[in-house]
Design a protein around this motif. Structure first.
Motif, mmCIF file in Angstrom:
data_model
loop_
_atom_site.group_PDB
_atom_site.id
_atom_site.type_symbol
_atom_site.label_atom_id
_atom_site.label_comp_id
_atom_site.label_asym_id
_atom_site.label_seq_id
_atom_site.Cartn_x
_atom_site.Cartn_y
_atom_site.Cartn_z
ATOM 1 N N TYR A 18 0.847 -1.117 0.038
ATOM 2 C CA TYR A 18 -0.118 -0.037 -0.041
ATOM 3 C C TYR A 18 0.935 1.289 -0.085
ATOM 4 O O TYR A 18 0.659 2.358 -0.571
ATOM 5 C CB TYR A 18 -0.815 0.210 1.203
ATOM 6 N N ILE A 19 2.040 1.360 0.830
ATOM 7 C CA ILE A 19 2.973 2.416 0.742
ATOM 8 C C ILE A 19 4.273 2.105 0.133
ATOM 9 O O ILE A 19 4.983 3.258 0.390
ATOM 10 C CB ILE A 19 2.959 2.631 2.132
ATOM 11 N N ASN A 20 4.267 1.346 -0.778
ATOM 12 C CA ASN A 20 5.738 0.968 -1.296
ATOM 13 C C ASN A 20 5.860 1.979 -2.779
ATOM 14 O O ASN A 20 5.299 1.596 -3.733
ATOM 15 C CB ASN A 20 5.846 -0.421 -1.736
ATOM 16 N N SER A 21 6.703 2.758 -2.721
ATOM 17 C CA SER A 21 6.761 3.569 -3.966
ATOM 18 C C SER A 21 7.148 2.775 -5.318
ATOM 19 O O SER A 21 7.289 3.450 -6.226
ATOM 20 C CB SER A 21 7.663 4.593 -3.758
ATOM 21 N N LYS A 22 7.943 1.580 -4.935
ATOM 22 C CA LYS A 22 8.317 0.842 -6.209
ATOM 23 C C LYS A 22 7.252 0.155 -6.852
ATOM 24 O O LYS A 22 7.451 -0.261 -8.082
ATOM 25 C CB LYS A 22 9.296 -0.062 -5.798
ATOM 26 N N LYS A 23 6.043 0.209 -6.244
ATOM 27 C CA LYS A 23 4.714 -0.366 -6.787
ATOM 28 C C LYS A 23 4.077 0.436 -7.465
ATOM 29 O O LYS A 23 4.026 1.620 -7.292
ATOM 30 C CB LYS A 23 4.126 -1.279 -5.628
ATOM 31 N N ILE A 25 0.061 1.648 -9.122
ATOM 32 C CA ILE A 25 -1.373 1.519 -8.585
ATOM 33 C C ILE A 25 -1.991 -0.067 -8.832
ATOM 34 O O ILE A 25 -2.685 -0.495 -7.961
ATOM 35 C CB ILE A 25 -2.446 2.610 -9.214
ATOM 36 N N VAL A 26 -1.682 -0.401 -10.081
ATOM 37 C CA VAL A 26 -2.219 -1.769 -10.388
ATOM 38 C C VAL A 26 -1.668 -2.721 -9.628
ATOM 39 O O VAL A 26 -2.446 -3.782 -9.228
ATOM 40 C CB VAL A 26 -1.782 -2.153 -11.852
ATOM 41 N N GLU A 27 -0.541 -2.639 -9.243
ATOM 42 C CA GLU A 27 0.261 -3.568 -8.376
ATOM 43 C C GLU A 27 -0.091 -3.645 -6.712
ATOM 44 O O GLU A 27 0.190 -4.543 -6.022
ATOM 45 C CB GLU A 27 1.575 -3.481 -8.310
ATOM 46 N N GLY A 28 -0.732 -2.468 -6.333
ATOM 47 C CA GLY A 28 -1.573 -2.456 -5.059
ATOM 48 C C GLY A 28 -1.221 -1.299 -4.311
ATOM 49 O O GLY A 28 -1.788 -0.999 -3.196
ATOM 50 N N ARG A 29 -0.325 -0.307 -4.960
ATOM 51 C CA ARG A 29 -0.194 0.961 -4.064
ATOM 52 C C ARG A 29 -1.425 1.828 -4.260
ATOM 53 O O ARG A 29 -2.062 2.032 -4.812
ATOM 54 C CB ARG A 29 0.987 1.678 -4.649
ATOM 55 N N ARG A 30 -1.421 2.326 -2.846
ATOM 56 C CA ARG A 30 -2.846 3.086 -2.516
ATOM 57 C C ARG A 30 -2.660 4.538 -2.325
ATOM 58 O O ARG A 30 -3.614 5.247 -2.289
ATOM 59 C CB ARG A 30 -3.290 2.532 -1.324
ATOM 60 N N ILE A 31 -1.419 4.895 -2.339
ATOM 61 C CA ILE A 31 -1.153 6.639 -2.169
ATOM 62 C C ILE A 31 -0.063 6.771 -3.296
ATOM 63 O O ILE A 31 0.634 5.915 -3.938
ATOM 64 C CB ILE A 31 -0.447 6.728 -0.634
ATOM 65 N N SER A 32 0.162 8.167 -3.354
ATOM 66 C CA SER A 32 0.818 8.745 -4.528
ATOM 67 C C SER A 32 2.518 8.303 -4.182
ATOM 68 O O SER A 32 2.730 8.091 -3.088
ATOM 69 C CB SER A 32 0.866 10.198 -4.690
ATOM 70 N N ALA A 33 3.045 7.901 -5.311
ATOM 71 C CA ALA A 33 4.431 7.735 -5.145
ATOM 72 C C ALA A 33 5.386 8.569 -4.501
ATOM 73 O O ALA A 33 6.521 8.193 -3.857
ATOM 74 C CB ALA A 33 5.062 7.103 -6.598
ATOM 75 N N THR A 34 5.005 9.845 -4.434
ATOM 76 C CA THR A 34 5.878 10.965 -4.046
ATOM 77 C C THR A 34 5.759 10.911 -2.554
ATOM 78 O O THR A 34 6.691 11.057 -1.789
ATOM 79 C CB THR A 34 5.432 12.394 -4.383
ATOM 80 N N LYS A 35 4.469 10.508 -1.883
ATOM 81 C CA LYS A 35 4.367 10.214 -0.473
ATOM 82 C C LYS A 35 4.734 8.839 0.035
ATOM 83 O O LYS A 35 4.607 8.753 1.341
ATOM 84 C CB LYS A 35 2.925 10.602 -0.078
ATOM 85 N N ALA A 36 4.888 7.887 -0.713
ATOM 86 C CA ALA A 36 5.129 6.483 -0.445
ATOM 87 C C ALA A 36 6.863 6.368 0.003
ATOM 88 O O ALA A 36 7.443 7.282 -0.387
ATOM 89 C CB ALA A 36 4.919 5.488 -1.500
ATOM 90 N N ILE A 60 4.066 -11.059 10.493
ATOM 91 C CA ILE A 60 5.179 -11.368 9.744
ATOM 92 C C ILE A 60 5.118 -12.266 8.836
ATOM 93 O O ILE A 60 5.385 -12.388 7.655
ATOM 94 C CB ILE A 60 6.461 -11.415 10.380
ATOM 95 N N ASP A 61 3.975 -13.505 9.163
ATOM 96 C CA ASP A 61 4.090 -14.618 8.480
ATOM 97 C C ASP A 61 2.856 -14.290 7.554
ATOM 98 O O ASP A 61 2.727 -15.396 6.610
ATOM 99 C CB ASP A 61 3.580 -15.700 9.402
ATOM 100 N N LYS A 62 2.237 -13.180 7.362
ATOM 101 C CA LYS A 62 1.081 -13.034 6.229
ATOM 102 C C LYS A 62 1.642 -12.274 4.986
ATOM 103 O O LYS A 62 2.485 -11.562 5.135
ATOM 104 C CB LYS A 62 0.008 -12.215 6.854
ATOM 105 N N ALA A 63 0.964 -12.657 3.923
ATOM 106 C CA ALA A 63 1.305 -12.039 2.709
ATOM 107 C C ALA A 63 0.206 -11.304 1.907
ATOM 108 O O ALA A 63 -0.882 -11.558 2.368
ATOM 109 C CB ALA A 63 1.903 -13.077 1.642
ATOM 110 N N TYR A 64 0.656 -10.400 1.002
ATOM 111 C CA TYR A 64 -0.397 -9.595 0.200
ATOM 112 C C TYR A 64 -0.943 -10.785 -0.736
ATOM 113 O O TYR A 64 -0.058 -11.194 -1.363
ATOM 114 C CB TYR A 64 0.362 -8.484 -0.605
ATOM 115 N N PRO A 65 -2.287 -10.815 -0.759
ATOM 116 C CA PRO A 65 -2.913 -11.956 -1.809
ATOM 117 C C PRO A 65 -2.628 -11.644 -3.165
ATOM 118 O O PRO A 65 -2.401 -12.563 -3.916
ATOM 119 C CB PRO A 65 -4.545 -11.561 -1.467
#
Length: 99
Positions: A18-23, A25-36, A60-65
């Protein structure tokens, strides 16, 4: 629930994507890349919530679907049972993503 243990299943979930600037929007990022931030970890996100005095649980043991290689998520309790926010600066899920 017994003994007043918190019900983590009702808490908001923050996946690292959700907050990874390398991802994208289609891959799942939910905020702008400049704020991630670049490649955050669940422990780093947990430290941020601890600093803001917001209850959290790191899983730690859970993964993004959509991407099982992104391991880790953080559950956050933004509001108290009476509906008031734990931290008045964070009043919505959108503010939550921008911390």
């Amino acid at each position: 629930m017994d003994g007043g243990a918190p019900n983590f299943k009702t808490w908001n979930i923050i996946y690292l994507v959700y907050i990874n600037s390398k991802k994208t929007i289609v891959e799942g990022r939910r905020i702008s890349a400049t704020k991630a931030c670049e490649n955050p970890t669940a422990l780093e996100i947990g430290d941020c919530y601890g600093h803001l005095k917001i209850p959290f649980a790191t899983e730690i043991d859970k993964a993004y679907p959509m991407d099982f290689m992104q391991v880790g998520r953080v559950r956050v309790l933004l509001k108290r049972p009476d509906g008031s926010p734990h931290n008045p600066l964070i009043t919505s899920c959108k503010h939550n993503s921008l911390i």
